[in-house]
Motif scaffolding. Structure first.
Motif, PDB file in Angstrom:
ATOM      1  N   HIS A   1       0.830  -1.205   0.000  1.00 51.45           N
ATOM      2  CA  HIS A   1       0.000   0.000   0.000  1.00 51.45           C
ATOM      3  C   HIS A   1       0.867   1.259   0.000  1.00 51.45           C
ATOM      4  CE1 HIS A   1      -1.670   3.343   2.423  1.00 51.45           C
ATOM      5  NE2 HIS A   1      -2.624   3.233   1.526  1.00 51.45           N
ATOM      6  N   TYR A   2       1.824   1.290   0.911  1.00 52.63           N
ATOM      7  CA  TYR A   2       2.675   2.461   1.037  1.00 52.63           C
ATOM      8  C   TYR A   2       3.474   2.705  -0.242  1.00 52.63           C
ATOM      9  CZ  TYR A   2       6.083   5.747   2.920  1.00 52.63           C
ATOM     10  OH  TYR A   2       6.860   6.850   3.109  1.00 52.63           O
ATOM     11  N   LEU A   3       4.050   1.661  -0.792  1.00 51.90           N
ATOM     12  CA  LEU A   3       4.849   1.812  -2.010  1.00 51.90           C
ATOM     13  C   LEU A   3       4.003   2.268  -3.197  1.00 51.90           C
ATOM     14  CD1 LEU A   3       7.151  -1.312  -1.656  1.00 51.90           C
ATOM     15  CD2 LEU A   3       7.842   1.096  -1.464  1.00 51.90           C
ATOM     16  N   LEU A   4       2.813   1.691  -3.346  1.00 51.58           N
ATOM     17  CA  LEU A   4       1.927   2.114  -4.437  1.00 51.58           C
ATOM     18  C   LEU A   4       1.497   3.567  -4.249  1.00 51.58           C
ATOM     19  CD1 LEU A   4      -0.315  -1.046  -4.864  1.00 51.58           C
ATOM     20  CD2 LEU A   4       1.352  -0.177  -6.517  1.00 51.58           C
ATOM     21  N   MET A   5       1.134   3.929  -3.021  1.00 51.12           N
ATOM     22  CA  MET A   5       0.680   5.286  -2.736  1.00 51.12           C
ATOM     23  C   MET A   5       1.788   6.305  -3.010  1.00 51.12           C
ATOM     24  SD  MET A   5      -0.538   6.916   0.885  1.00 51.12           S
ATOM     25  CE  MET A   5       1.126   6.726   1.523  1.00 51.12           C
TER      26      MET A   5
ATOM     27  N   CYS B   1     -11.453   6.122 -17.379  1.00 54.50           N
ATOM     28  CA  CYS B   1     -10.581   6.999 -16.605  1.00 54.50           C
ATOM     29  C   CYS B   1     -10.777   6.863 -15.098  1.00 54.50           C
ATOM     30  CB  CYS B   1     -10.811   8.453 -17.023  1.00 54.50           C
ATOM     31  SG  CYS B   1     -10.333   8.816 -18.726  1.00 54.50           S
ATOM     32  N   GLU B   2     -11.725   6.015 -14.681  1.00 55.00           N
ATOM     33  CA  GLU B   2     -12.013   5.835 -13.250  1.00 55.00           C
ATOM     34  C   GLU B   2     -12.416   7.163 -12.603  1.00 55.00           C
ATOM     35  OE1 GLU B   2     -12.101   2.945 -11.534  1.00 55.00           O
ATOM     36  OE2 GLU B   2     -11.342   1.681 -13.155  1.00 55.00           O
TER      37      GLU B   2
ATOM     38  N   LEU C   1       0.915  -5.117 -12.111  1.00 54.34           N
ATOM     39  CA  LEU C   1      -0.004  -4.022 -11.808  1.00 54.34           C
ATOM     40  C   LEU C   1      -1.361  -4.246 -12.465  1.00 54.34           C
ATOM     41  CD1 LEU C   1       2.412  -0.961 -12.046  1.00 54.34           C
ATOM     42  CD2 LEU C   1       1.335  -1.876  -9.968  1.00 54.34           C
ATOM     43  N   SER C   2      -1.367  -4.790 -13.678  1.00 54.79           N
ATOM     44  CA  SER C   2      -2.636  -5.110 -14.350  1.00 54.79           C
ATOM     45  C   SER C   2      -3.417  -6.141 -13.555  1.00 54.79           C
ATOM     46  CB  SER C   2      -2.379  -5.626 -15.766  1.00 54.79           C
ATOM     47  OG  SER C   2      -1.882  -4.594 -16.579  1.00 54.79           O
ATOM     48  N   ARG C   3      -2.718  -7.126 -13.020  1.00 54.21           N
ATOM     49  CA  ARG C   3      -3.379  -8.152 -12.212  1.00 54.21           C
ATOM     50  C   ARG C   3      -3.916  -7.579 -10.911  1.00 54.21           C
ATOM     51  NH1 ARG C   3       0.838 -12.931 -12.217  1.00 54.21           N
ATOM     52  NH2 ARG C   3      -0.487 -13.668 -10.520  1.00 54.21           N
ATOM     53  N   LEU C   4      -3.148  -6.704 -10.263  1.00 50.25           N
ATOM     54  CA  LEU C   4      -3.635  -6.047  -9.049  1.00 50.25           C
ATOM     55  C   LEU C   4      -4.909  -5.261  -9.345  1.00 50.25           C
ATOM     56  CD1 LEU C   4      -0.371  -4.619  -7.400  1.00 50.25           C
ATOM     57  CD2 LEU C   4      -1.715  -6.578  -6.643  1.00 50.25           C
ATOM     58  N   TYR C   5      -4.886  -4.501 -10.422  1.00 42.68           N
ATOM     59  CA  TYR C   5      -6.055  -3.715 -10.816  1.00 42.68           C
ATOM     60  C   TYR C   5      -7.252  -4.624 -11.093  1.00 42.68           C
ATOM     61  CZ  TYR C   5      -9.191  -0.700 -13.380  1.00 42.68           C
ATOM     62  OH  TYR C   5     -10.305  -0.021 -13.794  1.00 42.68           O
ATOM     63  N   ALA C   6      -7.039  -5.697 -11.832  1.00 49.57           N
ATOM     64  CA  ALA C   6      -8.125  -6.623 -12.158  1.00 49.57           C
ATOM     65  C   ALA C   6      -8.716  -7.237 -10.889  1.00 49.57           C
ATOM     66  CB  ALA C   6      -7.626  -7.718 -13.099  1.00 49.57           C
ATOM     67  N   ASN C   7      -7.864  -7.586  -9.929  1.00 48.69           N
ATOM     68  CA  ASN C   7      -8.360  -8.131  -8.662  1.00 48.69           C
ATOM     69  C   ASN C   7      -9.252  -7.123  -7.946  1.00 48.69           C
ATOM     70  OD1 ASN C   7      -6.915 -10.517  -9.002  1.00 48.69           O
ATOM     71  ND2 ASN C   7      -5.221  -9.854  -7.703  1.00 48.69           N
TER      72      ASN C   7
ATOM     73  N   SER D   1     -12.534  -6.597  -9.883  1.00 47.08           N
ATOM     74  CA  SER D   1     -13.411  -7.750  -9.720  1.00 47.08           C
ATOM     75  C   SER D   1     -14.093  -7.728  -8.357  1.00 47.08           C
ATOM     76  CB  SER D   1     -12.612  -9.040  -9.888  1.00 47.08           C
ATOM     77  OG  SER D   1     -13.407 -10.162  -9.607  1.00 47.08           O
ATOM     78  N   ASN D   2     -13.322  -7.442  -7.317  1.00 47.76           N
ATOM     79  CA  ASN D   2     -13.892  -7.374  -5.971  1.00 47.76           C
ATOM     80  C   ASN D   2     -14.901  -6.237  -5.847  1.00 47.76           C
ATOM     81  OD1 ASN D   2     -12.466  -9.608  -5.092  1.00 47.76           O
ATOM     82  ND2 ASN D   2     -10.759  -8.391  -4.338  1.00 47.76           N
ATOM     83  N   SER D   3     -14.628  -5.098  -6.487  1.00 51.18           N
ATOM     84  CA  SER D   3     -15.578  -3.973  -6.467  1.00 51.18           C
ATOM     85  C   SER D   3     -16.878  -4.360  -7.143  1.00 51.18           C
ATOM     86  CB  SER D   3     -14.981  -2.753  -7.165  1.00 51.18           C
ATOM     87  OG  SER D   3     -13.918  -2.223  -6.433  1.00 51.18           O
ATOM     88  N   GLN D   4     -16.768  -5.083  -8.256  1.00 50.10           N
ATOM     89  CA  GLN D   4     -17.957  -5.519  -8.990  1.00 50.10           C
ATOM     90  C   GLN D   4     -18.781  -6.478  -8.130  1.00 50.10           C
ATOM     91  OE1 GLN D   4     -18.928  -4.191 -11.852  1.00 50.10           O
ATOM     92  NE2 GLN D   4     -20.799  -5.362 -11.725  1.00 50.10           N
ATOM     93  N   LYS D   5     -18.111  -7.398  -7.439  1.00 46.07           N
ATOM     94  CA  LYS D   5     -18.809  -8.340  -6.559  1.00 46.07           C
ATOM     95  C   LYS D   5     -19.535  -7.608  -5.439  1.00 46.07           C
ATOM     96  CE  LYS D   5     -15.629 -12.158  -7.429  1.00 46.07           C
ATOM     97  NZ  LYS D   5     -14.495 -12.910  -6.883  1.00 46.07           N
ATOM     98  N   GLU D   6     -18.893  -6.594  -4.882  1.00 51.51           N
ATOM     99  CA  GLU D   6     -19.507  -5.800  -3.814  1.00 51.51           C
ATOM    100  C   GLU D   6     -20.754  -5.082  -4.320  1.00 51.51           C
ATOM    101  OE1 GLU D   6     -16.472  -3.218  -2.255  1.00 51.51           O
ATOM    102  OE2 GLU D   6     -15.304  -4.908  -1.467  1.00 51.51           O
TER     103      GLU D   6
END
Length: 146
Positions: free
Chosen positions: A5-9, A54-55, A128-134, A137-142
């Protein structure tokens, strides 16, 4: 080593700061560069499609597009048979600025990649693409369970 989290931020914050410094030289405000990048890459689109890519919330994209239209970067028009959606396309000035955005993005990416090998850069992009997809996907499930 720091947390993911810290490194990505921190990486995102510094990357964004560098990019926006370059965008200021072009005269663009936050939100406009990624809209230009989308339109130069994919061409004409409706506001909802641009917002999703663009999110950005559709209402926020609407205000970004209004400023871009006032600045002569885009045109919005209705297509025959679809009176509900406005389609957005680049003007010549918008195309020129979009190319400048792409050049600036590439320069900051090259700076960030530094001494990473091409294989390491590709691996990073894939991860990074896989992290985003995860996360997506979780947001869609929610949303579906709400």
């Amino acid at each position: 080593m720091e947390s993911l989290h810290y490194l990505l931020m921190k990486t995102n914050a510094l990357f964004h700061k560098r990019v926006m410094s370059e965008m200021g030289k072009i005269g663009l405000t936050p939100g406009q560069p990624k809209v230009l990048e989308y339109l130069i890459r994919y061409g004409e689109a409706d506001q909802k499609t641009i917002a999703a890519y663009c999110e950005i919330e559709p209402a926020t994209v609407g205000s970004i597009l209004s400023r871009m239209e006032e600045g002569g970067l885009i045109l919005r028009r209705q297509k025959a048979g679809n009176r509900r959606s406005l389609y957005v396309s680049l003007t010549e000035k918008g195309r020129e600025d979009a190319q400048r955005v792409e050049t600036a993005f590439r320069a900051v990416e090259e700076e960030a990649a530094g001494e990473l090998s091409p294989a390491e850069q590709q691996t990073l992009q894939e991860l990074l693409s896989r992290l985003y997809a995860n996360l997506q996907s979780n947001s869609q499930k929610e949303k579906e369970s709400s």
